[in-house]
Design a protein around this motif. Structure first.
Motif, PDB file in Angstrom:
ATOM      1  N   ILE A  36      11.506  -4.843   7.103  1.00 10.54           N
ATOM      2  CA  ILE A  36      11.370  -4.776   5.646  1.00 10.54           C
ATOM      3  C   ILE A  36      12.681  -5.252   5.044  1.00 10.54           C
ATOM      4  CG2 ILE A  36      11.055  -3.277   3.648  1.00 10.54           C
ATOM      5  CD1 ILE A  36       9.328  -1.490   5.361  1.00 10.54           C
ATOM      6  N   CYS A  38      14.960  -6.033   1.608  1.00 13.63           N
ATOM      7  CA  CYS A  38      15.170  -5.697   0.202  1.00 13.63           C
ATOM      8  C   CYS A  38      16.079  -6.749  -0.418  1.00 13.63           C
ATOM      9  CB  CYS A  38      15.792  -4.312   0.089  1.00 13.63           C
ATOM     10  SG  CYS A  38      16.305  -3.842  -1.576  1.00 13.63           S
ATOM     11  N   SER A  43      12.930  -7.428  -5.207  1.00 16.04           N
ATOM     12  CA  SER A  43      11.683  -7.148  -4.506  1.00 16.04           C
ATOM     13  C   SER A  43      11.876  -6.713  -3.063  1.00 16.04           C
ATOM     14  CB  SER A  43      10.817  -8.417  -4.526  1.00 16.04           C
ATOM     15  OG  SER A  43      11.497  -9.455  -3.836  1.00 16.04           O
ATOM     16  N   ARG A  45       9.877  -7.235   0.847  1.00 12.23           N
ATOM     17  CA  ARG A  45       8.881  -8.016   1.574  1.00 12.23           C
ATOM     18  C   ARG A  45       8.958  -7.633   3.049  1.00 12.23           C
ATOM     19  NH1 ARG A  45      11.298 -13.586  -0.162  1.00 12.23           N
ATOM     20  NH2 ARG A  45      11.885 -12.202  -1.859  1.00 12.23           N
ATOM     21  N   GLU A  57       1.996  -9.977   1.041  1.00  9.13           N
ATOM     22  CA  GLU A  57       2.521 -10.256  -0.291  1.00  9.13           C
ATOM     23  C   GLU A  57       3.861  -9.567  -0.531  1.00  9.13           C
ATOM     24  OE1 GLU A  57       1.045 -12.358  -2.403  1.00  9.13           O
ATOM     25  OE2 GLU A  57      -0.495 -12.700  -0.861  1.00  9.13           O
ATOM     26  N   TRP A  59       6.187  -7.046  -2.301  1.00 12.14           N
ATOM     27  CA  TRP A  59       5.928  -5.753  -2.931  1.00 12.14           C
ATOM     28  C   TRP A  59       6.401  -5.812  -4.381  1.00 12.14           C
ATOM     29  CZ3 TRP A  59       7.647  -1.358   0.936  1.00 12.14           C
ATOM     30  CH2 TRP A  59       7.048  -1.586   2.183  1.00 12.14           C
ATOM     31  N   GLU A  60       5.517  -5.550  -5.297  1.00 15.63           N
ATOM     32  CA  GLU A  60       5.849  -5.628  -6.715  1.00 15.63           C
ATOM     33  C   GLU A  60       6.747  -4.462  -7.120  1.00 15.63           C
ATOM     34  OE1 GLU A  60       3.657  -5.982 -11.081  1.00 15.63           O
ATOM     35  OE2 GLU A  60       2.502  -5.496  -9.290  1.00 15.63           O
ATOM     36  N   ASN A  61       7.864  -4.794  -7.748  1.00 15.37           N
ATOM     37  CA  ASN A  61       8.804  -3.776  -8.202  1.00 15.37           C
ATOM     38  C   ASN A  61       9.036  -3.994  -9.697  1.00 15.37           C
ATOM     39  OD1 ASN A  61      10.696  -1.730  -8.314  1.00 15.37           O
ATOM     40  ND2 ASN A  61      12.367  -3.012  -7.568  1.00 15.37           N
ATOM     41  N   TRP A  90       7.302   4.304  -1.096  1.00 15.28           N
ATOM     42  CA  TRP A  90       6.395   3.166  -0.951  1.00 15.28           C
ATOM     43  C   TRP A  90       5.600   3.307   0.334  1.00 15.28           C
ATOM     44  CZ3 TRP A  90       7.108  -1.211  -4.380  1.00 15.28           C
ATOM     45  CH2 TRP A  90       8.230  -1.117  -5.221  1.00 15.28           C
ATOM     46  N   THR A  94       0.460  -0.671   2.404  1.00 13.77           N
ATOM     47  CA  THR A  94      -0.054  -1.318   1.193  1.00 13.77           C
ATOM     48  C   THR A  94       1.018  -2.016   0.363  1.00 13.77           C
ATOM     49  OG1 THR A  94       0.214   0.646  -0.209  1.00 13.77           O
ATOM     50  CG2 THR A  94      -1.835   0.461   1.057  1.00 13.77           C
ATOM     51  N   GLY A  95       2.276  -1.650   0.570  1.00 11.61           N
ATOM     52  CA  GLY A  95       3.342  -2.218  -0.247  1.00 11.61           C
ATOM     53  C   GLY A  95       3.342  -1.696  -1.670  1.00 11.61           C
ATOM     54  N   LYS A  96       2.684  -0.549  -1.895  1.00 12.66           N
ATOM     55  CA  LYS A  96       2.580   0.027  -3.230  1.00 12.66           C
ATOM     56  C   LYS A  96       3.408   1.304  -3.347  1.00 12.66           C
ATOM     57  CE  LYS A  96      -0.602  -2.998  -4.401  1.00 12.66           C
ATOM     58  NZ  LYS A  96      -0.301  -4.102  -5.364  1.00 12.66           N
TER      59      LYS A  96
END
Length: 311
Positions: A36, A38, A43, A45, A57, A59-61, A90, A94-96
């Motif tokens: 992972i 940062c 973001s 990824r 995708e 990860w939306e931040n 997080w 799911t990356g959420k």
């Protein structure tokens, strides 16, 4: 042979360099195949460790401003500290964002998990640390006033103590249940922390500390801004920020392993792969450098079992 030529001939070269814009921090996932990544203030990824390619995708931040990440012991969640004072959890799958905790009034510089995954400690520029219950999301300890300039917070493996690195203001050790201040080591310059898995040794910056006697051995007196222990606690990697290098150390002999690992710019963070055979470093030049630790150990004439992670 002139000095520069000799330096270049002896220097260890990275196995590969992977371009990632605004790179800041890395965590290795338990499968040993993915990491992972940062990006500073932006973001997350997931990337394939060997191929260097993005998996899934970004990860939306929405609020950006992530300062630091920490992977949960089971590898299923990531805790992040943000510029707006929030701590977020997080889902790796799911990356959420699954939880957001608020309470700090300034940016969160560091986060650390208890070994059982039930608690997260956060350290903030508001001068406090807080311990969060992962299940309820409530602050169960704190806010505890630890002073300004906190650089890192770190649980001991048995979760009985919390270490706080305070840069030039030294190192403090706290009771993780009561919040009582247990020990202050003012002479230890500490920007980063790592405990050995048995809890007997604490690494603060470039210093090795016996937690039974609090005896300090200085391995490196450079400005050390990042460190990492190999999975078997035999090798320590420390980053000398202004030298733009990372040096490996044998923790049994307190001797350096090989020559310094040179980077184009300053190094932000370092972490070993799950099997301990590779070291990943985040460089200010926007690259992840992958170093072959097995080759470095062999070149230094050390036995290969220094990398063994089997019981």
């Amino acid at each position: 042979m002139d000095a520069p030529t000799m330096h270049n001939s002896l220097a260890t070269k990275p196995l590969r360099k992977t371009k990632v814009d605004r790179l800041r921090d890395i965590s290795c996932l338990p499968d040993g195949k993915r990491i992972i990544v940062c990006a500073i203030y932006e973001s997350f990824r997931v990337m394939d460790l060997e191929m260097g390619t993005q998996v899934g995708e970004v990860w939306e931040n929405k609020h950006r401003g992530v300062m630091k990440i920490a992977l949960s012991p089971d590898g299923k969640k990531v805790a992040s500290g943000s510029r707006n004072g929030a701590v977020k959890l997080w889902s790796v799958d799911t990356g959420k964002v699954i939880k957001t905790w608020t309470g700090h009034t300034d940016r969160v510089i560091s986060v650390s998990w208890s070994q059982d995954g039930g608690r997260v400690v956060s350290g903030s520029d508001d001068g406090t640390l807080r311990v969060w219950d992962v299940q309820s999301g409530k602050t169960i300890l704190g806010p505890i006033n630890i002073g300004k300039n906190v650089r890192e917070v770190c649980y001991s493996p048995d979760a009985k103590m919390i270490a706080t690195a305070l840069g030039s203001r030294g190192l403090k050790i706290w009771d993780a249940n009561s919040g009582e201040l247990l020990k202050t080591l003012q002479r230890v310059f500490s920007m980063c922390l790592a405990w050995t898995s048995d809890g007997k040794t604490l690494i603060a910056g470039g210093s090795k500390i016996d937690t039974a006697t609090w005896t300090v051995v200085d391995l490196c007196k450079d400005f050390v801004n990042a460190n990492s222990l190999s999975p078997n606690d035999r090798i320590l990697a420390i980053s000398s920020y202004f030298e733009k290098t990372v040096q490996l150390w044998d923790l049994e002999t307190n001797q350096p392993i090989g020559t310094p690992l040179h980077h184009q710019e300053n190094v932000y963070s370092a972490t070993f792969s799950v099997d301990g055979k590779f070291l990943l470093t985040c460089c200010r030049d926007g690259h992840i450098y992958t170093w072959d630790v097995s080759a470095i150990v062999k070149r230094a004439g050390l036995p290969s079992d220094i990398l063994d992670v089997t019981p």
